[in-house]
Design a protein around this motif. Structure first.
Motif, PDB file in Angstrom:
ATOM      1  N   MET A  35       0.832  -1.205   0.000  1.00 22.87           N
ATOM      2  CA  MET A  35       0.000   0.000   0.000  1.00 22.87           C
ATOM      3  C   MET A  35       0.868   1.256   0.000  1.00 22.87           C
ATOM      4  O   MET A  35       0.554   2.254   0.622  1.00 22.87           O
ATOM      5  CB  MET A  35      -0.945  -0.052   1.211  1.00 22.87           C
ATOM      6  CG  MET A  35      -2.248   0.698   1.090  1.00 22.87           C
ATOM      7  SD  MET A  35      -3.355   0.180  -0.233  1.00 22.87           S
ATOM      8  CE  MET A  35      -4.079  -1.302   0.474  1.00 22.87           C
ATOM      9  N   GLY A  36       1.993   1.208  -0.749  1.00 28.17           N
ATOM     10  CA  GLY A  36       2.769   2.432  -0.964  1.00 28.17           C
ATOM     11  C   GLY A  36       2.070   3.278  -2.022  1.00 28.17           C
ATOM     12  O   GLY A  36       1.018   2.896  -2.541  1.00 28.17           O
ATOM     13  N   THR A  37       2.651   4.426  -2.357  1.00 23.70           N
ATOM     14  CA  THR A  37       2.055   5.292  -3.398  1.00 23.70           C
ATOM     15  C   THR A  37       1.829   4.499  -4.682  1.00 23.70           C
ATOM     16  O   THR A  37       0.778   4.593  -5.327  1.00 23.70           O
ATOM     17  CB  THR A  37       2.993   6.480  -3.705  1.00 23.70           C
ATOM     18  OG1 THR A  37       3.289   7.151  -2.484  1.00 23.70           O
ATOM     19  CG2 THR A  37       2.358   7.455  -4.669  1.00 23.70           C
ATOM     20  N   CYS A  38       2.829   3.676  -5.024  1.00 19.18           N
ATOM     21  CA  CYS A  38       2.758   2.890  -6.258  1.00 19.18           C
ATOM     22  C   CYS A  38       1.581   1.910  -6.208  1.00 19.18           C
ATOM     23  O   CYS A  38       0.827   1.767  -7.171  1.00 19.18           O
ATOM     24  CB  CYS A  38       4.060   2.128  -6.448  1.00 19.18           C
ATOM     25  SG  CYS A  38       4.711   1.402  -4.926  1.00 19.18           S
TER      26      CYS A  38
ATOM     27  N   ASP B  10      -2.508   7.685   0.856  1.00 15.65           N
ATOM     28  CA  ASP B  10      -1.086   7.934   0.654  1.00 15.65           C
ATOM     29  C   ASP B  10      -0.521   8.793   1.792  1.00 15.65           C
ATOM     30  O   ASP B  10       0.571   8.536   2.306  1.00 15.65           O
ATOM     31  CB  ASP B  10      -0.906   8.623  -0.701  1.00 15.65           C
ATOM     32  CG  ASP B  10       0.539   8.632  -1.160  1.00 15.65           C
ATOM     33  OD1 ASP B  10       1.198   7.585  -1.045  1.00 15.65           O
ATOM     34  OD2 ASP B  10       1.010   9.687  -1.622  1.00 15.65           O
ATOM     35  N   LEU B  11      -1.290   9.814   2.197  1.00 10.73           N
ATOM     36  CA  LEU B  11      -0.851  10.670   3.309  1.00 10.73           C
ATOM     37  C   LEU B  11      -0.729   9.864   4.600  1.00 10.73           C
ATOM     38  O   LEU B  11       0.198  10.047   5.385  1.00 10.73           O
ATOM     39  CB  LEU B  11      -1.845  11.826   3.521  1.00 10.73           C
ATOM     40  CG  LEU B  11      -1.921  12.886   2.423  1.00 10.73           C
ATOM     41  CD1 LEU B  11      -3.113  13.817   2.659  1.00 10.73           C
ATOM     42  CD2 LEU B  11      -0.624  13.699   2.370  1.00 10.73           C
ATOM     43  N   LEU B  12      -1.697   8.961   4.819  1.00 12.17           N
ATOM     44  CA  LEU B  12      -1.657   8.118   6.016  1.00 12.17           C
ATOM     45  C   LEU B  12      -0.425   7.217   5.983  1.00 12.17           C
ATOM     46  O   LEU B  12       0.263   7.046   6.992  1.00 12.17           O
ATOM     47  CB  LEU B  12      -2.941   7.283   6.120  1.00 12.17           C
ATOM     48  CG  LEU B  12      -4.198   8.049   6.548  1.00 12.17           C
ATOM     49  CD1 LEU B  12      -5.466   7.266   6.209  1.00 12.17           C
ATOM     50  CD2 LEU B  12      -4.168   8.362   8.041  1.00 12.17           C
ATOM     51  N   GLU B  13      -0.130   6.659   4.812  1.00 14.59           N
ATOM     52  CA  GLU B  13       1.057   5.816   4.673  1.00 14.59           C
ATOM     53  C   GLU B  13       2.326   6.614   4.952  1.00 14.59           C
ATOM     54  O   GLU B  13       3.270   6.116   5.581  1.00 14.59           O
ATOM     55  CB  GLU B  13       1.128   5.202   3.263  1.00 14.59           C
ATOM     56  CG  GLU B  13       0.114   4.108   3.010  1.00 14.59           C
ATOM     57  CD  GLU B  13       0.366   2.861   3.861  1.00 14.59           C
ATOM     58  OE1 GLU B  13       1.535   2.555   4.141  1.00 14.59           O
ATOM     59  OE2 GLU B  13      -0.617   2.206   4.249  1.00 14.59           O
ATOM     60  N   ASN B  14       2.373   7.863   4.472  1.00 18.77           N
ATOM     61  CA  ASN B  14       3.533   8.726   4.747  1.00 18.77           C
ATOM     62  C   ASN B  14       3.734   8.883   6.248  1.00 18.77           C
ATOM     63  O   ASN B  14       4.848   8.793   6.754  1.00 18.77           O
ATOM     64  CB  ASN B  14       3.325  10.129   4.161  1.00 18.77           C
ATOM     65  CG  ASN B  14       3.520  10.183   2.654  1.00 18.77           C
ATOM     66  OD1 ASN B  14       3.994   9.229   2.054  1.00 18.77           O
ATOM     67  ND2 ASN B  14       3.140  11.303   2.067  1.00 18.77           N
ATOM     68  N   ALA B  15       2.629   9.140   6.947  1.00 19.22           N
ATOM     69  CA  ALA B  15       2.710   9.364   8.393  1.00 19.22           C
ATOM     70  C   ALA B  15       3.251   8.115   9.095  1.00 19.22           C
ATOM     71  O   ALA B  15       4.096   8.204   9.982  1.00 19.22           O
ATOM     72  CB  ALA B  15       1.330   9.738   8.939  1.00 19.22           C
ATOM     73  N   LEU B  16       2.767   6.951   8.658  1.00 25.86           N
ATOM     74  CA  LEU B  16       3.227   5.705   9.279  1.00 25.86           C
ATOM     75  C   LEU B  16       4.692   5.445   8.950  1.00 25.86           C
ATOM     76  O   LEU B  16       5.462   5.012   9.801  1.00 25.86           O
ATOM     77  CB  LEU B  16       2.367   4.526   8.829  1.00 25.86           C
ATOM     78  CG  LEU B  16       0.905   4.580   9.282  1.00 25.86           C
ATOM     79  CD1 LEU B  16       0.182   3.314   8.870  1.00 25.86           C
ATOM     80  CD2 LEU B  16       0.818   4.774  10.780  1.00 25.86           C
ATOM     81  N   ALA B  17       5.069   5.747   7.699  1.00 28.60           N
ATOM     82  CA  ALA B  17       6.465   5.549   7.303  1.00 28.60           C
ATOM     83  C   ALA B  17       7.382   6.466   8.117  1.00 28.60           C
ATOM     84  O   ALA B  17       8.554   6.152   8.325  1.00 28.60           O
ATOM     85  CB  ALA B  17       6.628   5.810   5.807  1.00 28.60           C
ATOM     86  N   ALA B  18       6.841   7.595   8.587  1.00 28.98           N
ATOM     87  CA  ALA B  18       7.629   8.525   9.410  1.00 28.98           C
ATOM     88  C   ALA B  18       7.632   8.104  10.878  1.00 28.98           C
ATOM     89  O   ALA B  18       8.123   8.833  11.737  1.00 28.98           O
ATOM     90  CB  ALA B  18       7.085   9.952   9.265  1.00 28.98           C
ATOM     91  N   GLY B  19       7.052   6.957  11.162  1.00 28.03           N
ATOM     92  CA  GLY B  19       7.098   6.424  12.527  1.00 28.03           C
ATOM     93  C   GLY B  19       6.074   7.019  13.479  1.00 28.03           C
ATOM     94  O   GLY B  19       6.242   6.945  14.700  1.00 28.03           O
ATOM     95  N   ALA B  20       5.009   7.610  12.944  1.00 31.00           N
ATOM     96  CA  ALA B  20       4.003   8.248  13.808  1.00 31.00           C
ATOM     97  C   ALA B  20       3.307   7.221  14.694  1.00 31.00           C
ATOM     98  O   ALA B  20       3.050   6.093  14.276  1.00 31.00           O
ATOM     99  CB  ALA B  20       2.973   8.978  12.954  1.00 31.00           C
ATOM    100  N   THR B  21       2.992   7.614  15.922  1.00 33.49           N
ATOM    101  CA  THR B  21       2.180   6.762  16.796  1.00 33.49           C
ATOM    102  C   THR B  21       0.787   7.358  16.949  1.00 33.49           C
ATOM    103  O   THR B  21      -0.119   6.719  17.457  1.00 33.49           O
ATOM    104  CB  THR B  21       2.801   6.624  18.197  1.00 33.49           C
ATOM    105  OG1 THR B  21       3.014   7.938  18.723  1.00 33.49           O
ATOM    106  CG2 THR B  21       4.122   5.876  18.127  1.00 33.49           C
ATOM    107  N   GLY B 121      -7.575   0.452   4.817  1.00 36.56           N
ATOM    108  CA  GLY B 121      -6.229   0.221   4.299  1.00 36.56           C
ATOM    109  C   GLY B 121      -5.173   0.675   5.298  1.00 36.56           C
ATOM    110  O   GLY B 121      -4.160  -0.003   5.507  1.00 36.56           O
ATOM    111  N   ALA B 122      -5.424   1.818   5.932  1.00 45.17           N
ATOM    112  CA  ALA B 122      -4.464   2.325   6.921  1.00 45.17           C
ATOM    113  C   ALA B 122      -4.566   1.564   8.239  1.00 45.17           C
ATOM    114  O   ALA B 122      -3.559   1.190   8.832  1.00 45.17           O
ATOM    115  CB  ALA B 122      -4.700   3.812   7.153  1.00 45.17           C
ATOM    116  N   LEU B 123      -5.791   1.299   8.669  1.00 45.29           N
ATOM    117  CA  LEU B 123      -5.961   0.645   9.980  1.00 45.29           C
ATOM    118  C   LEU B 123      -5.455  -0.795   9.970  1.00 45.29           C
ATOM    119  O   LEU B 123      -5.117  -1.340  11.013  1.00 45.29           O
ATOM    120  CB  LEU B 123      -7.425   0.693  10.416  1.00 45.29           C
ATOM    121  CG  LEU B 123      -7.957   2.101  10.723  1.00 45.29           C
ATOM    122  CD1 LEU B 123      -9.456   2.083  10.935  1.00 45.29           C
ATOM    123  CD2 LEU B 123      -7.252   2.690  11.934  1.00 45.29           C
ATOM    124  N   LEU B 124      -5.397  -1.408   8.783  1.00 46.32           N
ATOM    125  CA  LEU B 124      -4.894  -2.779   8.696  1.00 46.32           C
ATOM    126  C   LEU B 124      -3.383  -2.811   8.456  1.00 46.32           C
ATOM    127  O   LEU B 124      -2.807  -3.852   8.191  1.00 46.32           O
ATOM    128  CB  LEU B 124      -5.613  -3.550   7.580  1.00 46.32           C
ATOM    129  CG  LEU B 124      -7.112  -3.785   7.801  1.00 46.32           C
ATOM    130  CD1 LEU B 124      -7.708  -4.549   6.627  1.00 46.32           C
ATOM    131  CD2 LEU B 124      -7.360  -4.540   9.104  1.00 46.32           C
TER     132      LEU B 124
END
Lengths: 123, 189
Positions: A35-38, B10-21, B121-124
């Motif tokens: 579920m990355g941007t891609c 995508d924004l949610l994924e960015n936040a998670l990739a940045a290690g957000a809790t 998608g984000a919660l899972l």
């Protein structure tokens, strides 16, 4: 009219779930969707939703999780199936229409759908 | 990205990739002001000024698997096409705030689309140890979700991704959204 979902209902659900949680950890199957941007741009969210629908229809108790980009962007949507004691299988370009066959063959019949495989990871 | 909700994921994924809790996400649709805004604040690792400037460049990414990022620049371009814009504020070690806004009735504005699927998608996410505080307002109507409340009910041993809980969550989101929109339509009839 179905009952409105509430935290109270979640509380009752917890009691039911608590009873079987200890047994499922080591025997479980997990489906992992990139579920990355891609992935998102290629339709991974729709594929994930189709997987959830299919599991619900078949009443299959299987984990589904999402992960970020793993580096095979051209093959998105990527769907991995991980089963205890078996190599993890990565499927590529999985659209919602392909989900039913994937689950039927891989999870119900236990046969890998070779033509859609893009990678394998030994346990 | 065909729907704004794809950008939200995508924004949610960015936040998670940045290690957000903790992630606070607010979507606001205001027909009076003809505006749709998306605001997401995380407590992840944040970015220094240089990284922030580069985050809006399509050929920049922090990921190591590919050389282009695309997420934020695509959203910025989509917003600017609709008389809107995107701002980014971030402090290293503290977190990041992204705000995007659109003229709601602009002909080029993509539909918001399937928010329940985006939230699922984000919660899972395999990163299970984070909380989402979410509110979607459409004029007077609001749909809210706070995973801290859910975790309080579930305790530490049961993850939101547990199949039975996941199914509850799916129905909770579908129902919440159906109510948010039917309530609004009823007003307009």
């Amino acid at each position: 009219m179905p009952q409105i979902k509430s935290l109270e209902e979640l509380r009752r659900l917890r009691e039911r779930v608590e009873r079987d949680i200890t047994t499922r950890r080591d025997t479980s199957t997990t489906i992992i969707v990139g579920m990355g941007t891609c992935g998102i741009a290629a339709g991974a969210r729709e594929t994930m939703r189709a997987i959830l629908e299919e599991l619900r229809t078949r009443e299959m108790d299987i984990n589904v999780t999402t992960v970020g980009c793993i580096g095979m962007c051209a093959k998105e949507p990527l769907v991995d199936i991980e089963q205890a004691g078996k190599p993890r299988v990565t499927y590529g370009n999985i659209t919602p229409e392909m989900v039913s066959r994937l689950i039927e063959e891989h999870l119900v019949k236990g046969q890998v759908v070779e033509e859609w495989v893009v990678g394998r990871l030994q346990e | 990205m065909r729907e704004l909700s794809h950008h939200v994921l995508d924004l949610l994924e960015n936040a998670l990739a940045a290690g957000a809790t903790q992630v606070v996400l607010q979507i606001c649709e205001d027909s009076g002001q003809d505006m749709l805004s998306i605001e997401i604040q995380d407590n992840g690792r944040g970015m220094d000024a240089e990284t922030q400037a580069r985050a809006l460049d399509p050929f920049f990414t922090t990921r190591t698997t590919r050389h282009v990022g695309l997420g934020l620049p695509l959203l910025k371009a989509a917003a600017e096409r609709c008389n809107g814009g995107l701002t980014l504020a971030s402090t290293p070690g503290r977190g990041t705030l992204v705000r995007a806004w659109f003229q709601r009735e602009h002909i080029d504005r993509a539909p918001l689309g399937d928010m329940p699927s985006t939230l699922l998608g984000a919660l899972l996410s395999s990163r299970g140890d984070w909380d989402l505080v979410y509110a979607h307002r459409v004029d007077e109507g609001v749909f809210e979700l706070d995973t801290r409340e859910m975790r309080e009910v579930l305790g530490e041993d049961i993850p939101l991704s547990h199949p039975a809980i996941r199914q509850w969550l799916e129905e909770y989101l579908e129902q919440g959204y159906a109510e948010l929109y039917t309530g609004l339509w009823a007003d307009r009839l």
